[in-house]
Write an enzyme that holds these catalytic residues in place. Sequence first.
Site: not given
Length: 754
Positions: A268, A330-333
């Site tokens: 993000h 969170d949500e770290a490709p």
Amino acid sequence: MPIKKITALIVFITFLYNCDSPKTEHPKPQILPMPAHLESTKGEFILDNSVGMSYDDTFKVSATFLKEFVENGSSIQLQQNNSISFIQDDTILNDEGYQLTISPKQIEIRAKTDHGAFYAVQSLRQLLPTDFENGTFYQEKISIPCVTIKDSPQFKHRGMHLDVGRHFFSVDFIKKYIDALAMLKMNTFHWHLTEDQGWRIEIKKYPKLQEIAAFRDQTLIGSYNADPQQFDGKRYGGFYTQEEIKDVVAYAQNRHVTIIPEIEMPGHAQAAISAYPELGCTGEQIKVAETWGVFDHIFCSKDETFEFLENVLDEVLELFPSKYFHIGGDEAPKTHWEKCPNCQQRIKEEGLKDEHELQNYFITRIEKYLNSKGRQIIGWDEILEGGLAPNATVMSWRGTQGAIEAAKQHHNVIMTPTSHCYFDYKQSDNEDEPLANSGGFLPLEKVYSFNPIPEELTEEESKYVLGGQGNIWTEYIPNEKQLEYMAFPRILAMSEVLWSPTDKKNYPDFVARVDNFHQRLDALDINYANHLYEVDGGAATDGYELKSILKNKTIRYTTDGTKPSGTSEVYSGVIPINKDLVIKAAIFNADKKQGATFTQPITYHKALGKTISVNVQPSKTYSGSGIEGLINGISGSDTRVNDKEWLGFDGEDLEITIDLGEEMEISSIETRFYEAPWMWIYAPKMIAYGIKQNSLDSEAEIPESSDTHAIVKINLNETTRYIYLRIPNSGLIPKGKQGAGNKPWTFIDEIIIN
């Protein structure tokens, strides 16, 4: 003296006595959240200009708050006497506990700390008329019912979150939000300050964060899932100056609210990378994100990035004195990390196994830096991946598994699962509800049913659960009134979940207090969702039943799809289902409709009310109305899976047996599956079926979904009593997709047998 004159004299004396000693009938105190112990006693305390307060510096914040509340809310001016006294009492063991005693002559507030005294003041506040809230109480005195309250919170962490990255909110509104938390005895404000769509905090060492990262060129209009997506073409953004941050922090401290800032990393981060491209892995110039979702541009693991982040943290730490600091996680490709020479070199140098362990390295390195500054980190439950940083607190949002894993490792946990704590989800099926996150459905009752302690934890492990919080993500919340609408009244339920003892929880009683509390929200000019006058319904053993959360309400209904009116049939019992129906219902006061119209289509088919069994049970989080809900005639929502009808299975292959009770001619089997890759939900590729036990001798390919639903219809034309189905999970999520390498969810709707 004649009897008539004696009687007249007695009446006259009684009249004089009543005039001099007015007595007010007080209803039962309606306090939110419910105190641990509340006892009404005889009499009342008169608050007028003769009343004063006594306190020492220990209770300066709480006493000042009470004085200003009374004097700003009315014409009453408090004096310097001990009619209202604040007393330090070390026998009250909980730092946030208190005892409030109101007798006819005195109000006594006992507490160990000013925190506890402040919460006593908030309870006292709710015993005063709502006119005090907006300064419109014009009478010279007010009677307060005599009560004794002994109270303390169940959990240490009682919080609310607010994302200001997707949409930006003014300082005045942030203060109003904090005021609401304080009134409800919540002690933590989680301020989500950075996102892909906007960086919201001034960092003087890096001015491009204000000049570039704080603004996006345009914003998505409508649903993220729309095809094509629409944009408004308007530049949007803003940020809080450091002086504004200091002002808000001081304001919160005077209400005993701790602000925990969140600076997202490593994911993000697109807004930050747009301002300083060298922070990413590719070095390319990118834009601040204009739509929602998860993006591949995350912070690179090179030393220059850590230098940037440490400099940012140094400035942020100067503004926020909180013990905890949220770093996201969170949500770290890992897409760019997999191809980045710097990241691959880091993996090699540090002896790491893969990119997941690289994320652990990243989080642990930041944690060590923050620990050196005397702070502790909080991260979303993804920080468990690749190993948990040594002193980290886990904020569990993807269900409860992260919390269970962390607590068993003796790490502190804050519970905020999507199933009960995401207030950006819709709260009603009302057709007039504003656009919201399509990921779920969270009505007031479900928030109230939340138990922050997972049942899988032992008593010792449960001590690591600090508490919980409600989260508000603002992709679909562009303004303050809509944000209040999404927060209230669900925040009331969350406050009671986190404060009140479990054995005090009573939903009908809570709803009655919410109904009463609406007057206070009106006085505070807080916009709220009022769904208390809505009808709800569900399948029953022998038909369909309607209900209202408020007692003694008249429900009128129709079954042919026409709107109910004041002359429609009054609901008195279960509605039988022997054909297709469209039930519409509403609450009526005499012939006047109150609240929205409830609508429920019902499909009559041959499996309705029959026997169904499965090899595995659905997830507790997505169990709908149970396995029987697959053949109750009611289809799930077209826009969300977190309702009463969709059933979710976490990675398992599903085997279903339907017993029709007798031989029947069957022409077709029809069902549908949810398809939402961004939520790790994939429709299966095929379904096996048969009518003989242990014989699934036929297969049907499931067509690709054109939207979020994959529909399959099997033409059968057989006579059978039993139907057997096998639905395999679709397989590992492919590379490049959210959740890559994990088994996806399977969500199945009504199985219609014709």
